[in-house]
Design an enzyme around this catalytic site. Structure first.
Site, PDB file in Angstrom:
ATOM      1  N   GLU A 133     -69.512  81.900  96.233  1.00 53.31           N
ATOM      2  CA  GLU A 133     -69.129  82.858  95.559  1.00 53.31           C
ATOM      3  C   GLU A 133     -69.252  83.620  93.565  1.00 53.31           C
ATOM      4  OE1 GLU A 133     -63.830  84.616  94.272  1.00 53.31           O
ATOM      5  OE2 GLU A 133     -65.126  82.697  94.887  1.00 53.31           O
ATOM      6  N   GLU A 231     -56.278  88.252  96.759  1.00 54.29           N
ATOM      7  CA  GLU A 231     -56.708  87.360  96.018  1.00 54.29           C
ATOM      8  C   GLU A 231     -56.565  88.352  94.807  1.00 54.29           C
ATOM      9  OE1 GLU A 231     -59.511  83.881  94.506  1.00 54.29           O
ATOM     10  OE2 GLU A 231     -60.099  85.648  94.474  1.00 54.29           O
TER      11      GLU A 231
END
Length: 254
Positions: A133, A231
């Site tokens: 990520e 998120e």
């Protein structure tokens, strides 16, 4: 497309297992989270079995991929994480590379490739995918080694490992670089998971400048079968925002 709820974000500061059970009781069955080592994994396993939950992703321990001296710690932490993933029947583990060092870029890059490749081989044995990520350096992680998806895709192309993909976080990518759809479309085969949050305050998806309906429509047209992980830090009760997306956004809740 399927939604996955990041419990640590949407229920930030609240009891983890109580939050998971609230989601499950409202038919939200796909969950993800950040750290596992500070949570009651036995209770989560019990909840998973009771409510037939699907854990879509969670993080390995935050050790450096770019610092050679941290390789042993990283791989040991990754092995621990693999064991938790097996128990939870989770097929994706999220990793970040850590902060850049004072060493030359190419040395750090090669360290990352080697260590990430080792993790990929461990994951392959268990049928698990590692999700690398990138995180924006403009607002949140000023010293991170990996803040651009372009660099992330370069890493994946050089590594060429079928069990290592990119976690393309739309929030981080928009803040850092923009031009999201072109980046997604040109690299879709390298993307294993998506994250979404409103720009720039990281609240609900409609709270900000990003046209999520457009992106999700285009993504749906590609036949993308992965998850879109929510998120964000909500301004209203978490279930309200989740249920609105399920009802209006064409997502599957589980």
């Amino acid at each position: 497309m399927k939604l996955s709820v990041c419990v640590d974000a949407l229920y930030h500061g609240k009891d983890f297992c109580v939050s998971v059970e609230e989601l499950a009781q409202h038919s939200i069955k796909n969950i993800e989270f950040w750290s596992w080592w500070d949570k009651d994994m036995e209770k989560l396993l019990w909840l998973q079995q009771r409510y037939q939950l699907r854990v879509t992703a969670f993080c390995t321990k935050f050790c450096s991929l770019v610092d050679e001296t941290g390789r042993e710690a990283y791989l040991n932490g990754f092995l621990e994480t693999i064991e938790i993933a097996k128990k939870l029947r989770c097929s994706q583990i999220i990793t970040t590379p850590g902060n850049r060092t004072e060493k030359p870029f190419e040395e750090q890059y090669q360290n990352l490739l080697y260590t990430l490749g080792q993790a990929g081989e461990i994951a392959k044995e268990q049928g698990i995918t590692v999700l690398l990520e990138p995180v924006n350096s403009r607002l949140e992680a000023p010293n991170t080694f990996l803040d651009h998806s372009d660099l992330g895709f370069r890493i994946l192309k050089d590594l060429a490992h079928p069990h290592v993909k990119l976690l393309f976080d739309l929030y981080h990518a928009q803040i850092q670089e923009g031009d999201l759809w072109r980046r997604i479309e040109e690299n879709l085969s390298l993307i294993g998971h998506l994250h979404a949050a409103g720009i720039t305050a990281r609240h609900e998806l409609e709270d900000g400048e990003l046209n999520y309906p457009y992106l999700f429509q285009r993504l749906s047209e590609t036949g993308y079968r992965g998850y879109v992980g929510l998120e964000y830090f909500p301004l209203r009760p978490p279930l309200e925002g989740i249920q609105a997306l399920v009802q209006d956004g064409g997502f599957a809740a589980n």
